[in-house]
Design an enzyme around this catalytic site. Structure first.
Site, PDB file in Angstrom:
ATOM      1  N   SER A  15      88.521  65.292  61.697  1.00  0.00           N
ATOM      2  CA  SER A  15      88.429  65.437  60.241  1.00  0.00           C
ATOM      3  C   SER A  15      88.813  64.563  59.199  1.00  0.00           C
ATOM      4  O   SER A  15      88.015  64.401  58.476  1.00  0.00           O
ATOM      5  CB  SER A  15      89.272  66.555  60.234  1.00  0.00           C
ATOM      6  OG  SER A  15      90.646  67.364  60.953  1.00  0.00           O
ATOM      7  N   GLY A 138     100.741  61.654  53.602  1.00  0.00           N
ATOM      8  CA  GLY A 138     100.953  62.028  52.575  1.00  0.00           C
ATOM      9  C   GLY A 138      99.851  63.944  52.245  1.00  0.00           C
ATOM     10  O   GLY A 138     100.229  64.352  54.295  1.00  0.00           O
ATOM     11  N   LYS A 193     107.449  65.835  59.124  1.00  0.00           N
ATOM     12  CA  LYS A 193     107.537  66.969  58.903  1.00  0.00           C
ATOM     13  C   LYS A 193     106.540  67.952  59.754  1.00  0.00           C
ATOM     14  O   LYS A 193     106.492  68.560  60.012  1.00  0.00           O
ATOM     15  CB  LYS A 193     106.280  66.641  57.672  1.00  0.00           C
ATOM     16  CG  LYS A 193     105.049  65.892  58.167  1.00  0.00           C
ATOM     17  CD  LYS A 193     103.722  66.672  57.827  1.00  0.00           C
ATOM     18  CE  LYS A 193     102.557  65.765  58.195  1.00  0.00           C
ATOM     19  NZ  LYS A 193     101.702  66.523  59.044  1.00  0.00           N
ATOM     20  N   ARG A 257      97.462  72.401  61.204  1.00  0.00           N
ATOM     21  CA  ARG A 257      96.958  72.309  63.144  1.00  0.00           C
ATOM     22  C   ARG A 257      98.997  72.853  63.902  1.00  0.00           C
ATOM     23  O   ARG A 257      99.041  74.178  64.593  1.00  0.00           O
ATOM     24  CB  ARG A 257      97.149  70.961  63.987  1.00  0.00           C
ATOM     25  CG  ARG A 257      95.332  71.295  63.171  1.00  0.00           C
ATOM     26  CD  ARG A 257      94.829  70.309  64.122  1.00  0.00           C
ATOM     27  NE  ARG A 257      95.127  68.740  63.879  1.00  0.00           N
ATOM     28  CZ  ARG A 257      94.999  67.491  63.514  1.00  0.00           C
ATOM     29  NH1 ARG A 257      94.212  68.199  62.377  1.00  0.00           N
ATOM     30  NH2 ARG A 257      96.051  66.366  63.558  1.00  0.00           N
ATOM     31  N   VAL A 281      94.386  68.149  68.576  1.00  0.00           N
ATOM     32  CA  VAL A 281      96.277  68.126  69.286  1.00  0.00           C
ATOM     33  C   VAL A 281      96.825  68.469  67.904  1.00  0.00           C
ATOM     34  O   VAL A 281      96.293  67.850  66.456  1.00  0.00           O
ATOM     35  CB  VAL A 281      95.770  66.535  68.803  1.00  0.00           C
ATOM     36  CG1 VAL A 281      97.214  65.482  69.094  1.00  0.00           C
ATOM     37  CG2 VAL A 281      94.670  65.980  70.102  1.00  0.00           C
ATOM     38  N   GLU A 283     100.049  66.973  67.149  1.00  0.00           N
ATOM     39  CA  GLU A 283     101.230  65.842  67.043  1.00  0.00           C
ATOM     40  C   GLU A 283     102.735  66.525  67.206  1.00  0.00           C
ATOM     41  O   GLU A 283     103.934  65.947  67.765  1.00  0.00           O
ATOM     42  CB  GLU A 283     101.140  64.924  65.732  1.00  0.00           C
ATOM     43  CG  GLU A 283      99.718  64.196  65.515  1.00  0.00           C
ATOM     44  CD  GLU A 283      99.340  63.122  66.668  1.00  0.00           C
ATOM     45  OE1 GLU A 283     100.674  62.694  67.858  1.00  0.00           O
ATOM     46  OE2 GLU A 283      99.076  62.384  67.331  1.00  0.00           O
TER      47      GLU A 283
END
EC number: 1.1.1.94
Length: 353
Positions: A15, A138, A193, A257, A281, A283
């Site tokens: 995306s 960002g 993050k 996600r 996925v 991460e």
């Protein structure tokens, strides 16, 4: 507006890579996007839609998709690498035979390679020897960028040409590109993050309130900056878009996600069930394990990361993770300030004696 002669390559059909490809094309660049799947390539070139990730987004027709890696890379002066961290090294090694020293290479991947605890820009550095390497990171939810909602990002590089070229290629009336020379800090912020987005999703699913979420996010920022600074980053980076900015959006939105994985875990699903339900996925799952191991190795205090690790991999109930935070050490509120204040006070006492 971008230089219309600029040729841009985007490696990856997810995306965010798709959104970036279309922005660069909107700005006048000639854009080639590499994807593995020939059917997906055909659909993008025919319908100007990425049905798998951004089904409703009309991609600029100037974006040409291809499964031929060489054809996409050759002739490009700017290459964005938007590949999940698990496949990043493999793709770069495939691409390396066609990459040229003058090409600008920019990673958009927010992850860490397990072998050697390497960030994606470090892989680019080691595998390509390019003098023009950057990181784009960002608060950048791809679906909102596709809707042309006002968004800002950071291009981080110690190379001025890289920073300027990316700002020129992507900057437009809805996508603002700020510059930084702390590549390591910006990249670590983007990776770290993801851990805390999982925690925020859990907290939401467990019905915890706004006070809890506020505490979680601010203590997450303390952990992120503590960890990153121990590895050589600038703590001020975490006050910007790639630090607190990215943390806020991923801890507040179910478009993230990692947040959705946390929600599923908070609802009582297993990790495997949460990942299967997501279908993409996340991460942060791998990052939790890698960062927890590195924190142990370096002696860095990270109670939230430790709690998440226990939930994800040792079967500890999600609700118990919150108790780990409340039972942790009550230390300084803002990282890197208390110690400085104590030094000043000690000096004053010494001068007064």
């Amino acid at each position: 507006m971008s230089d219309p002669r600029l040729q841009v390559a985007v490696l990856g059909g997810g995306s965010f890579g798709t959104a970036l490809a279309s922005i660069a094309a909107d700005n006048g660049a000639a854009v080639n996007q590499w994807l593995r799947d020939d059917d997906q390539v055909a659909a993008i070139n025919r319908d100007h839609r990425n049905r798998r990730y951004l089904a409703d987004f009309a991609i600029n027709p100037r974006v040409v998709a291809s499964s031929d890696l060489r054809a996409v890379i050759e002739g490009a002066s700017l290459v964005f690498v938007a590949i999940p961290s698990q496949a990043f090294l493999s793709v770069i090694r495939q691409a390396n035979r066609w990459l040229q020293p003058g090409q600008i290479l920019v990673s958009t991947t927010k992850g860490i390679q397990a072998d050697g605890f390497k960030l994606m820009s470090q892989i680019l550095e080691e595998e390509t020897d390019s003098p023009h390497i950057g990181v784009l990171s960002g608060p950048n939810l791809a679906s909102e960028i596709a809707q042309k909602q006002l968004t800002a990002t950071v291009i981080a590089s110690d190379d001025a040409l890289t920073r300027a070229r990316v700002q020129n290629a992507l900057g437009c009336d809805y996508f603002r590109v700020y510059a930084s020379n702390d590549r390591y800090g910006v990249e670590l912020g983007g990776a770290l993050k993801n851990i805390y987005a999982i925690a925020a999703g859990m907290a939401a699913a467990l019905g915890m309130g706004e006070n809890t979420r506020s505490m979680l996010m601010t203590r997450a920022l303390a952990e992120m900056s503590r960890f990153a600074v121990a590895l050589g980053a600038n703590p001020m980076t975490f006050l910007g878009l790639a630090g607190v900015g990215d943390l806020i959006v991923t801890c507040s939105s179910n478009l993230s996600r990692n947040y959705r994985v946390g929600q599923a875990l908070g609802e009582g699903r297993t990790l495997d069930e949460a990942i299967e339900a997501l279908g993409q996925v996340a991460e942060g799952v791998n990052t939790v394990s890698l960062v927890r191991g590195k924190a142990h190795e370096e002696g860095i205090y990270m109670p939230l990361c430790e709690g998440l690790y226990q939930v994800l991999f040792n079967g500890v109930p999600a609700r118990d993770m919150a108790r780990l935070l409340m039972q942790g050490e009550q230390s300084s509120d803002v990282e890197f300030t208390l110690a400085r204040e104590e030094v000043v006070q000690a000096k004053r006492r010494e001068e007064g004696s």
